[in-house]
Design a protein around this motif. Structure first.
Motif, mmCIF file in Angstrom:
data_model
loop_
_atom_site.group_PDB
_atom_site.id
_atom_site.type_symbol
_atom_site.label_atom_id
_atom_site.label_comp_id
_atom_site.label_asym_id
_atom_site.label_seq_id
_atom_site.Cartn_x
_atom_site.Cartn_y
_atom_site.Cartn_z
ATOM 1 N N LEU A 254 39.455 48.217 53.764
ATOM 2 C CA LEU A 254 40.310 49.359 53.456
ATOM 3 C C LEU A 254 40.779 49.346 52.011
ATOM 4 O O LEU A 254 41.247 50.352 51.491
ATOM 5 C CB LEU A 254 41.530 49.382 54.389
ATOM 6 C CG LEU A 254 41.228 49.498 55.886
ATOM 7 C CD1 LEU A 254 42.523 49.507 56.683
ATOM 8 C CD2 LEU A 254 40.405 50.738 56.191
ATOM 9 N N ARG A 255 40.687 48.204 51.364
ATOM 10 C CA ARG A 255 41.047 48.080 49.953
ATOM 11 C C ARG A 255 40.259 46.926 49.352
ATOM 12 O O ARG A 255 39.812 46.034 50.066
ATOM 13 C CB ARG A 255 42.549 47.849 49.781
ATOM 14 C CG ARG A 255 43.078 46.617 50.498
ATOM 15 C CD ARG A 255 44.535 46.347 50.139
ATOM 16 N NE ARG A 255 45.422 47.399 50.575
ATOM 17 C CZ ARG A 255 46.034 47.419 51.769
ATOM 18 N NH1 ARG A 255 45.827 46.436 52.641
ATOM 19 N NH2 ARG A 255 46.838 48.397 52.098
ATOM 20 N N SER A 256 40.090 46.919 48.049
ATOM 21 C CA SER A 256 39.360 45.840 47.390
ATOM 22 C C SER A 256 39.819 45.742 45.941
ATOM 23 O O SER A 256 40.544 46.609 45.433
ATOM 24 C CB SER A 256 37.850 46.069 47.477
ATOM 25 O OG SER A 256 37.485 47.295 46.867
ATOM 26 N N GLY A 257 39.373 44.673 45.281
ATOM 27 C CA GLY A 257 39.707 44.484 43.877
ATOM 28 C C GLY A 257 41.047 43.845 43.626
ATOM 29 O O GLY A 257 41.556 43.875 42.500
ATOM 30 N N GLY A 306 38.230 54.079 42.045
ATOM 31 C CA GLY A 306 39.514 54.652 42.409
ATOM 32 C C GLY A 306 40.364 53.710 43.232
ATOM 33 O O GLY A 306 40.019 52.544 43.456
ATOM 34 N N THR A 307 41.504 54.223 43.699
ATOM 35 C CA THR A 307 42.445 53.415 44.486
ATOM 36 C C THR A 307 42.788 54.024 45.831
ATOM 37 O O THR A 307 43.306 53.324 46.706
ATOM 38 C CB THR A 307 43.759 53.212 43.706
ATOM 39 O OG1 THR A 307 44.353 54.493 43.430
ATOM 40 C CG2 THR A 307 43.511 52.479 42.404
ATOM 41 N N ARG A 326 45.372 53.902 53.411
ATOM 42 C CA ARG A 326 45.871 52.541 53.634
ATOM 43 C C ARG A 326 45.611 51.667 52.406
ATOM 44 O O ARG A 326 46.380 50.749 52.115
ATOM 45 C CB ARG A 326 45.160 51.956 54.862
ATOM 46 C CG ARG A 326 45.688 50.638 55.379
ATOM 47 C CD ARG A 326 46.985 50.819 56.143
ATOM 48 N NE ARG A 326 47.372 49.603 56.814
ATOM 49 C CZ ARG A 326 47.074 49.295 58.075
ATOM 50 N NH1 ARG A 326 46.376 50.149 58.805
ATOM 51 N NH2 ARG A 326 47.477 48.166 58.610
ATOM 52 N N GLY A 327 44.542 51.970 51.680
ATOM 53 C CA GLY A 327 44.215 51.167 50.508
ATOM 54 C C GLY A 327 45.230 51.275 49.398
ATOM 55 O O GLY A 327 45.430 50.325 48.637
ATOM 56 N N SER A 328 45.882 52.433 49.266
ATOM 57 C CA SER A 328 46.883 52.623 48.215
ATOM 58 C C SER A 328 48.298 52.716 48.761
ATOM 59 O O SER A 328 49.236 52.987 48.002
ATOM 60 C CB SER A 328 46.562 53.887 47.406
ATOM 61 O OG SER A 328 46.578 55.041 48.232
ATOM 62 N N ASN A 329 48.463 52.515 50.096
ATOM 63 C CA ASN A 329 49.795 52.582 50.724
ATOM 64 C C ASN A 329 50.497 53.893 50.378
ATOM 65 O O ASN A 329 51.671 53.912 49.980
ATOM 66 C CB ASN A 329 50.660 51.395 50.288
ATOM 67 C CG ASN A 329 50.168 50.083 50.852
ATOM 68 O OD1 ASN A 329 49.726 50.017 51.994
ATOM 69 N ND2 ASN A 329 50.240 49.025 50.059
#
Length: 343
Positions: A254-257, A306-307, A326-329
């Motif tokens: 759901l998110r990375s980096g 992107g985010t 969810r990746g950027s809350n």
């Protein structure tokens, strides 16, 4: 493996969308009239445009994993705890899991004022374990019908690879099957399945109705060739799942980096301080609009650089599309989404 093309042609529309509010670990979104509700862990929140932030409505003893509204009634799925109803005719109704049924509610749809269709993601995993289900080839998901008036629970169909979204139509439900990258129509009460879309370029998540008569389709992330290869390498995949922390798996996310320990492919490396938007990526932001026949007609994206990744829910309310990233809350707001889609 399908590429992002046609109605899935990449753009920056999700990345450029305004933020309604920030919500840590935001998950579900549901509209009840003019009110917009979200979940954060075990908390139910009300989101108000132009307000200072989310308003806590109530809390539960388990994380909220699914929500659906009808009139004033709100059906809430709780991880490993079944279904509860707030407001409406069945206010206070609790439907506990029956063995391995309803212990993993991932999505809910109202069929009528007393009947629910519930996606049960897995017989053995929790409602947030879609990555583990993917990497262990868990195809034990099911669609469950819950009769609130008779307190009756029945299985409509089984053997699904993490059903993650559901909407109701006349005589059938439309279901997103995450692990098999497809959309199904399941008729009731016979439980017969018809494949509507196959070979999607990502891992489909929740579904909601659009004001134009179609369906909004969210995606946890997009597919990539390395993950597809690992899914065929049983010995490597088994060792990875058993020996590495889940956040370091070579699996969609759901998110990375956020950590130098994360796995990556060569194209994910920054060149001259820049990550290319077309890089192979573990996480991605994607919401697609489908017509009434579930044919994709357009999409909003947040690309590799992107985010706004990890889109777990999207819902229309008051003429705007609200998207839970969810990746950027954050909860994003896209006013007049069909006009933005056609730009």
């Amino acid at each position: 493996m399908p590429v992002l093309d046609g109605p899935f042609l990449p753009n920056q529309k999700l990345e450029l969308a305004p933020v309604l509010c920030e919500v840590d670990e935001v998950d579900n979104l549901v509209a009840l009239g003019a009110d917009l509700f979200a979940s954060r862990g075990s908390e139910l929140l009300r989101l108000r445009p132009a307000s200072s932030g989310p308003e806590r409505v109530t809390g539960f003893d388990a994380p909220i994993s699914a929500m659906a509204g009808l009139g004033e009634a709100l059906a809430i799925g709780l991880d490993r705890e079944g279904i509860v109803v707030r407001n409406g005719r069945f206010d206070g109704k609790v439907v506990k899991p029956r063995g391995d049924v309803l212990q993993c509610p991932t999505a809910i749809a109202w069929l009528d004022e007393s009947t629910l269709a519930v996606c049960n993601g897995s017989k053995r995993l929790g409602a947030f374990d879609w990555r583990r289900a993917l990497m262990t080839h868990d195809n034990s998901g099911s669609i469950v019908l819950v009769d609130l008036a008779k307190d009756k629970v029945s299985i409509l169909t089984t053997g699904l690879g993490w059903p993650a979204g559901v909407v109701a139509t006349a005589g059938r439900v439309i279901v997103s099957e995450c692990l098999r990258h497809r959309i199904l129509a399941v008729t009731f009460p016979d439980g017969k399945s018809l494949e509507l879309i196959a070979g999607l370029p990502g891992y489909p998540a929740r579904l909601t109705r659009s004001a134009a008569g179609g369906v909004w389709l969210c995606f946890y992330s997009v597919r990539n060739q390395l993950v597809e290869f690992i899914l065929r390498e049983d010995e490597y995949r088994t060792r990875m799942v058993n020996e590495l922390p889940e956040e370091h798996w070579m699996a969609p996310s759901l998110r990375s980096g956020h950590s130098f320990k994360e796995p990556m492919q060569g194209s994910q490396l920054k060149q001259m301080g820049i990550l290319k938007p077309y890089s192979v990526t573990r996480s991605y932001g994607l919401v697609a609009c489908c017509d009434a026949n579930m044919t994709p007609i357009g999409s909003f994206h947040s690309r590799a650089d992107g985010t706004r990744h990890g889109v777990v829910a999207a819902v229309e309310c008051g003429g705007a599309l609200y998207v839970a990233s969810r990746g950027s809350n954050a909860v994003l707001e896209i006013r007049d989404p069909m006009a933005v889609l056609s730009e």
